[in-house]
Write a protein that holds these residues in place. Structure first.
Motif: not given
Length: 312
Positions: A146-154
């Motif tokens: 989740x932290x990586x996916x959320x960062x990529x999305x943001x």
């Protein structure tokens, strides 16, 4: 029409890059701890090398009249590798944001109306991509990624792709994290020389399991990090129409042999292109073609020459 829409509607597969990490180590002489290419972003020479690397691939898209899939250098930038790389969650988020910023800046210099460039946020396995070292549940994998996916999305990536997934639960977890972040996503599995996942599961069965567990949320599936001869015979099955990308290894070596190799095996670029030509009939929904370990511009150029020449 968004870049994703243009990819999905394309009549020719879009090129992506090839074996970034192996090229940076063996051709450019960089040290990539734990195979982590994101360290290049903190080095002016590394950023220049990344730019040169992608420059060669976008030329293939330009000549072929297609778009280009631009990967972020984030295959190791997840919480599964954070400890080994001396990073905490905040640093992992920063690395991913920096990688997207680099990709978007590069895109700004190359994209045109007739050459759309899709920034693809790369999510790698939380463990060894070749061996299932510590299988997680789908729920645990979702939380870890989740932290990586959320960062990529943001940061503004267009797409998230889980690459070199070697068992189904982790791929399902990434898909759920991407759904939670509202991100279009692709899931890519790797296989051994027998065409089965490193977990031992049949490729078609694994794809069907993921499809059922995620309600078919992925745009499509891919196969990566194996030579075409290892998996071509496993593509013609019930999930064939959902396989939309191939990013193969240049080498015919097994994963274990590649791990032990001290020299780069770059295979035969012309044979690589011939192998990809066969995918034209096997995979009617093929949308992305690129390479993985040992491959470079020569291999993807050969694949493009075969597949773009015969496309509408």
């Amino acid at each position: 029409m968004t870049r994703i829409d243009r990819l999905m509607a394309a009549t020719k597969p879009w090129p992506a890059d090839a074996g970034l990490e192996t090229a940076m180590i063996f051709h450019e002489g960089f040290d990539l701890p734990q195979f982590a290419s994101f360290v290049l972003l903190d080095d002016p020479k590394g950023r220049a090398a990344l730019g040169r690397w992608f420059d060669g691939f976008v030329d293939l898209a330009r000549r072929g009249g297609t778009g280009f899939v631009l990967d972020t250098a984030t295959w190791r930038a997840n919480m599964g590798w954070a400890g080994a790389l001396g990073l905490d969650e905040a640093a992992i988020r920063r690395v991913n944001a920096d990688a997207v910023a680099f990709a978007k800046n590069w895109r700004d210099r190359h994209e045109t109306e007739t050459l759309p460039i899709l920034v693809n946020g790369v999510v790698g396995p939380s463990g060894d991509g070749y061996v299932v070292t510590a299988a997680r549940t789908a729920e645990a994998a979702e939380q870890l990624h989740w932290p990586q996916v959320q960062a990529l999305a943001a940061a503004g990536a267009d797409l998230v792709t889980a690459v070199t997934m070697n068992y189904t639960a982790e791929a399902i977890g990434v898909a759920r994290a991407a759904q939670r972040a509202g991100m279009p996503h692709v899931l890519s599995l790797t296989v051994e020389t027998d065409g089965n996942l490193p977990s031992g599961q049949d490729l078609q069965e694994a794809l069907a399991e993921i499809e059922a567990a995620t309600d078919g949320s992925a745009l499509f599936y891919m196969v990566n990090c194996a030579h075409p001869s290892h998996f071509s015979h496993r593509l013609d099955g019930p999930m064939r129409n959902r396989i939309g990308g191939i990013r193969a290894n240049a080498s015919r070596l097994s994963h274990a042999e590649l791990d032990a190799a001290t020299e780069l095996d770059d295979g035969n670029p012309q044979e690589f292109g011939t192998d990809y030509a066969a995918f034209r009939q096997l995979l009617p929904g093929l949308r992305i073609i690129g390479g993985c370990c040992g491959s470079d511009h020569r291999h993807v150029a050969s694949a493009c020459a075969h597949l773009h020449a015969h496309a509408a």
